[in-house]
Scaffold this motif. Structure first.
Motif, PDB file in Angstrom:
ATOM      1  N   UNK A  63       0.804  -1.216   0.000  1.00 38.37           N
ATOM      2  CA  UNK A  63       0.000   0.000   0.000  1.00 38.37           C
ATOM      3  C   UNK A  63       0.839   1.270   0.000  1.00 38.37           C
ATOM      4  N   UNK A  64       2.145   1.148   0.008  1.00 37.78           N
ATOM      5  CA  UNK A  64       3.005   2.314   0.137  1.00 37.78           C
ATOM      6  C   UNK A  64       3.021   3.139  -1.145  1.00 37.78           C
ATOM      7  N   UNK A  65       2.948   4.465  -0.973  1.00 37.03           N
ATOM      8  CA  UNK A  65       3.059   5.404  -2.080  1.00 37.03           C
ATOM      9  C   UNK A  65       3.744   6.654  -1.542  1.00 37.03           C
ATOM     10  N   UNK A  66       4.783   7.106  -2.216  1.00 33.00           N
ATOM     11  CA  UNK A  66       5.517   8.290  -1.756  1.00 33.00           C
ATOM     12  C   UNK A  66       4.628   9.525  -1.686  1.00 33.00           C
ATOM     13  N   UNK A  67       3.637   9.605  -2.553  1.00 38.59           N
ATOM     14  CA  UNK A  67       2.758  10.779  -2.585  1.00 38.59           C
ATOM     15  C   UNK A  67       1.897  10.916  -1.329  1.00 38.59           C
ATOM     16  N   UNK A  68       1.713   9.835  -0.606  1.00 43.82           N
ATOM     17  CA  UNK A  68       0.868   9.860   0.586  1.00 43.82           C
ATOM     18  C   UNK A  68       1.658  10.069   1.875  1.00 43.82           C
ATOM     19  N   UNK A  69       2.951  10.244   1.762  1.00 39.14           N
ATOM     20  CA  UNK A  69       3.797  10.431   2.937  1.00 39.14           C
ATOM     21  C   UNK A  69       4.090  11.915   3.137  1.00 39.14           C
ATOM     22  N   UNK A  70       4.519  12.258   4.342  1.00 37.03           N
ATOM     23  CA  UNK A  70       4.837  13.657   4.646  1.00 37.03           C
ATOM     24  C   UNK A  70       6.116  14.069   3.918  1.00 37.03           C
ATOM     25  N   UNK A  71       6.217  15.364   3.654  1.00 36.37           N
ATOM     26  CA  UNK A  71       7.349  15.874   2.885  1.00 36.37           C
ATOM     27  C   UNK A  71       8.678  15.602   3.575  1.00 36.37           C
ATOM     28  N   UNK A  72       8.729  15.758   4.894  1.00 36.32           N
ATOM     29  CA  UNK A  72      10.004  15.567   5.586  1.00 36.32           C
ATOM     30  C   UNK A  72      10.520  14.137   5.466  1.00 36.32           C
ATOM     31  N   UNK A  73       9.633  13.162   5.532  1.00 30.36           N
ATOM     32  CA  UNK A  73      10.065  11.767   5.393  1.00 30.36           C
ATOM     33  C   UNK A  73      10.508  11.475   3.961  1.00 30.36           C
ATOM     34  N   UNK A  74       9.749  11.980   2.988  1.00 25.03           N
ATOM     35  CA  UNK A  74      10.109  11.769   1.589  1.00 25.03           C
ATOM     36  C   UNK A  74      11.442  12.453   1.290  1.00 25.03           C
ATOM     37  N   UNK A  75      11.620  13.649   1.827  1.00 21.90           N
ATOM     38  CA  UNK A  75      12.886  14.362   1.612  1.00 21.90           C
ATOM     39  C   UNK A  75      14.053  13.599   2.222  1.00 21.90           C
ATOM     40  N   UNK A  76      13.907  13.120   3.443  1.00 17.75           N
ATOM     41  CA  UNK A  76      14.984  12.357   4.079  1.00 17.75           C
ATOM     42  C   UNK A  76      15.316  11.097   3.284  1.00 17.75           C
TER      43      UNK A  76
END
Length: 168
Positions: free
Chosen positions: A101-114
């Motif tokens: 179920x994981x999708x980068x678009x559904x995660x917070x910006x700080x986690x995606x940035x890290x």
């Protein structure tokens, strides 16, 4: 669109973008974006990493073939793909049941940035270390890694923002 067709299109698009356009850009004389690694960020998360490592190998090999760079992109990309699951688990704190179920678009910006910044910095550090292959040039390696990573991440997030807005 079928996920396999989407991944093939993304692979070809990023490869052609890299070898035909971005490899010819040298900002300030030595900063080059390597946006083809975005494919590794977006490849579906699975416990079986063989398919990711195989695709990363093919992607790096194609970039090396067009760039005449002797395997440095292949090694850097495969290493980045190898550590991706560890970085993913560390940054997002997801379990194996969350992979489908994981999708980068559904995660917070700080986690995606890290997540993207760690993988980009690792890739670029290995790439520039193999390019220079000397401890005398460590400052050059670090400067190239930093500036190229910033440029690559800037292009990734700009493209992500543009395509996200168009799709919604």
């Amino acid at each position: 669109m079928n996920k396999t067709v989407y991944l093939i299109f993304l692979f070809v698009f990023l490869l052609l973008l890299q070898v035909l356009i971005l490899n010819n850009i040298l900002f300030l004389g030595y900063v080059n974006p390597y946006v083809y690694i975005v494919f590794i960020f977006l490849f579906p998360i699975k416990e079986n990493r063989f398919s990711l490592l195989l695709v990363a190998f093919l992607l790096g090999l194609c970039v090396d073939a067009f760039s005449n760079s002797g395997g440095i992109h292949t090694f850097s990309t495969v290493f980045m793909a190898y550590i991706r699951l560890f970085v993913f688990k560390t940054v997002f704190k997801k379990t194996s049941s969350d992979y489908l179920l994981f999708n980068l678009r559904h995660e917070s910006f700080d986690k995606v940035f890290n997540y993207t910044a760690i993988l980009t910095l690792v890739h670029h550090f290995i790439l520039f270390s193999l390019t220079n292959f000397s401890f005398y040039n460590i400052s050059n390696v670090l400067i190239n890694t930093l500036f190229s990573s910033v440029f690559t991440l800037l292009l990734y997030f700009l493209g992500s923002f543009i395509f996200r807005k168009k799709l919604t």
